[in-house]
Structure formats: structure tokens, C-alpha cells
Design a protein around this motif. Structure first.
Motif, PDB file in Angstrom:
ATOM      1  N   ASP A   2       0.765  -1.262  -0.014  1.00 41.43           N
ATOM      2  CA  ASP A   2      -0.017   0.489   0.666  1.00 41.43           C
ATOM      3  C   ASP A   2       0.440   1.591  -0.240  1.00 41.43           C
ATOM      4  O   ASP A   2       1.338   1.170   1.201  1.00 41.43           O
ATOM      5  CB  ASP A   2      -0.909  -0.103   1.628  1.00 41.43           C
ATOM      6  CG  ASP A   2      -1.769   1.407   1.496  1.00 41.43           C
ATOM      7  OD1 ASP A   2      -1.665   1.960   0.732  1.00 41.43           O
ATOM      8  OD2 ASP A   2      -2.565   1.010   2.412  1.00 41.43           O
ATOM      9  N   GLU A   4       0.384   4.204   0.211  1.00 42.00           N
ATOM     10  CA  GLU A   4      -0.207   5.188   1.293  1.00 42.00           C
ATOM     11  C   GLU A   4       0.329   5.230   2.053  1.00 42.00           C
ATOM     12  O   GLU A   4      -0.115   6.901   3.004  1.00 42.00           O
ATOM     13  CB  GLU A   4      -2.027   5.933   1.061  1.00 42.00           C
ATOM     14  CG  GLU A   4      -2.396   5.827  -0.734  1.00 42.00           C
ATOM     15  CD  GLU A   4      -1.835   6.713  -1.483  1.00 42.00           C
ATOM     16  OE1 GLU A   4      -1.330   8.493  -0.938  1.00 42.00           O
ATOM     17  OE2 GLU A   4      -1.600   7.384  -2.475  1.00 42.00           O
ATOM     18  N   THR A   5       0.010   4.229   2.251  1.00 39.46           N
ATOM     19  CA  THR A   5       0.726   3.777   3.886  1.00 39.46           C
ATOM     20  C   THR A   5       2.093   3.302   4.700  1.00 39.46           C
ATOM     21  O   THR A   5       2.663   3.794   6.231  1.00 39.46           O
ATOM     22  CB  THR A   5      -0.384   2.994   4.528  1.00 39.46           C
ATOM     23  OG1 THR A   5      -0.625   1.916   4.460  1.00 39.46           O
ATOM     24  CG2 THR A   5      -1.752   3.563   4.519  1.00 39.46           C
ATOM     25  N   HIS A  43       1.038   8.667  -5.914  1.00 37.42           N
ATOM     26  CA  HIS A  43       0.590   7.947  -4.367  1.00 37.42           C
ATOM     27  C   HIS A  43       1.630   9.062  -3.571  1.00 37.42           C
ATOM     28  O   HIS A  43       2.658   9.455  -4.025  1.00 37.42           O
ATOM     29  CB  HIS A  43       1.019   6.613  -4.167  1.00 37.42           C
ATOM     30  CG  HIS A  43       0.169   5.565  -5.333  1.00 37.42           C
ATOM     31  ND1 HIS A  43      -0.534   4.878  -4.862  1.00 37.42           N
ATOM     32  CD2 HIS A  43       0.609   4.844  -5.715  1.00 37.42           C
ATOM     33  CE1 HIS A  43      -1.125   4.285  -5.514  1.00 37.42           C
ATOM     34  NE2 HIS A  43      -0.252   4.363  -6.570  1.00 37.42           N
ATOM     35  N   ARG A  44       0.894   9.415  -2.647  1.00 38.40           N
ATOM     36  CA  ARG A  44       1.611  10.078  -1.458  1.00 38.40           C
ATOM     37  C   ARG A  44       2.412  11.683  -2.180  1.00 38.40           C
ATOM     38  O   ARG A  44       3.567  11.421  -1.613  1.00 38.40           O
ATOM     39  CB  ARG A  44       3.064   9.604  -0.936  1.00 38.40           C
ATOM     40  CG  ARG A  44       2.730   8.611  -0.217  1.00 38.40           C
ATOM     41  CD  ARG A  44       2.028   8.275   1.590  1.00 38.40           C
ATOM     42  NE  ARG A  44       2.874   8.478   2.713  1.00 38.40           N
ATOM     43  CZ  ARG A  44       4.148   7.196   3.417  1.00 38.40           C
ATOM     44  NH1 ARG A  44       3.215   5.982   2.724  1.00 38.40           N
ATOM     45  NH2 ARG A  44       3.922   7.758   3.291  1.00 38.40           N
ATOM     46  N   SER A  46       2.440  15.105  -2.394  1.00 36.85           N
ATOM     47  CA  SER A  46       3.152  16.441  -1.243  1.00 36.85           C
ATOM     48  C   SER A  46       3.788  17.350  -2.303  1.00 36.85           C
ATOM     49  O   SER A  46       4.084  16.795  -3.132  1.00 36.85           O
ATOM     50  CB  SER A  46       4.047  15.537  -0.641  1.00 36.85           C
ATOM     51  OG  SER A  46       4.924  15.795  -0.414  1.00 36.85           O
TER      52      SER A  46
END
Length: 148
Positions: A2, A4-5, A43-44, A46
């Protein structure tokens, strides 16, 4: 995994083979380009970083400012193109569709889709950071007629 985590350490430990870290001025803008033109997954995302997924592979985008301690930062040109000398080839992207989406997005289509003698149909698209993204597909090979 995953994306995202996953922890940074676990993600780093999972990387194998060939990896790409692409430096960009604006991570979110590059993510929008890659999602819109090539259908990639992000994903992720930022200001500093994003994990991009394409065709079962992952690569990373990093904001220029995150490389302040990296010797590569001093080599980056102030103005595009940055990626002269490298083609980032995307063999699972339809070149005609990618070129159309790139034009709608406002990206620069450096070479319109064309059939190449090496058996691929491809288009060269520059992102705002100056990297050449090449959407490519294998040309259909006609089978010889029976008895011919």
C-alpha cells in the motif's frame, strides 16, 4: 504494498533493479501531466515527493528543493529542457491517444505519432520540466497470406 501507508524505510527496502528519481520544479503539476496524458497512478503526492505507478513499475518524483544536499542539484539547468539525452519510454501507452491528451493538456508534442522502422508507433511529448516522454506501441505485423 500500500503506497499510501508504507513507511519510507519499507518502501526504500522494496526497490529493486533499475529505479528512476525525476527532479521537477513542481511535483503536483508533473503528477497532473502524467495522470492526464499517460493514465499513471500517483501515491503520496506532496510538495516534496510522489510515487508514480505505470505498467506494474514505480518511479519517484522529487521537488528540486528536496535535493539541497545532493550533488546533482548544482547540475540542473535553470530553464528547460532538463532531460536532453534521455527518453522516458512508455511502451503501454497509445501514442495517438497520448498526443491528443497532451495537446488538450497544453503540453508540447515534439513529434506527432508516427510509425518507425524499428516496429513501433510513437510520439515524443515534452513536459513542462523538459523531459521527453515517449508513448510507444508495437506496430501490428501482418501475417503472410497462406500459400504466398
Amino acid at each position: 504494498m500500500d503506497f499510501e501507508t508504507v513507511s519510507p524505510a519499507e518502501f526504500g527496502a522494496s526497490l529493486k533493479g533499475l529505479g528512476l528519481n525525476i527532479l521537477v520544479r513542481d511535483v503536483a503539476a508533473e503528477v497532473r501531466f502524467l495522470e492526464t496524458v499517460f493514465g499513471m497512478e500517483s501515491h503520496r503526492v506532496s510538495r516534496d515527493f510522489a510515487i508514480m505507478a505505470y505498467g506494474g513499475q514505480v518511479f519517484q518524483l522529487h521537488g528540486d528543493h528536496t535535493y539541497s544536499q545532493n550533488p546533482l542539484l548544482g547540475l540542473l539547468p535553470e530553464a528547460p529542457p532538463r532531460g536532453a539525452g534521455i527518453e522516458i519510454r512508455l511502451y503501454d501507452s497509445d501514442p495517438d491517444e497520448a498526443a491528443e491528451r497532451a495537446e488538450r493538456f497544453g503540453a508540447h508534442v515534439l513529434q506527432a505519432p508516427s510509425d518507425r522502422p524499428h516496429g513501433l508507433r510513437e510520439t515524443f511529448i515534452l513536459c513542462e520540466n523538459g523531459y521527453a516522454w515517449v508513448a510507444s506501441r508495437v506496430l501490428r505485423v501482418e501475417e503472410p497470406a497462406a500459400g504466398g
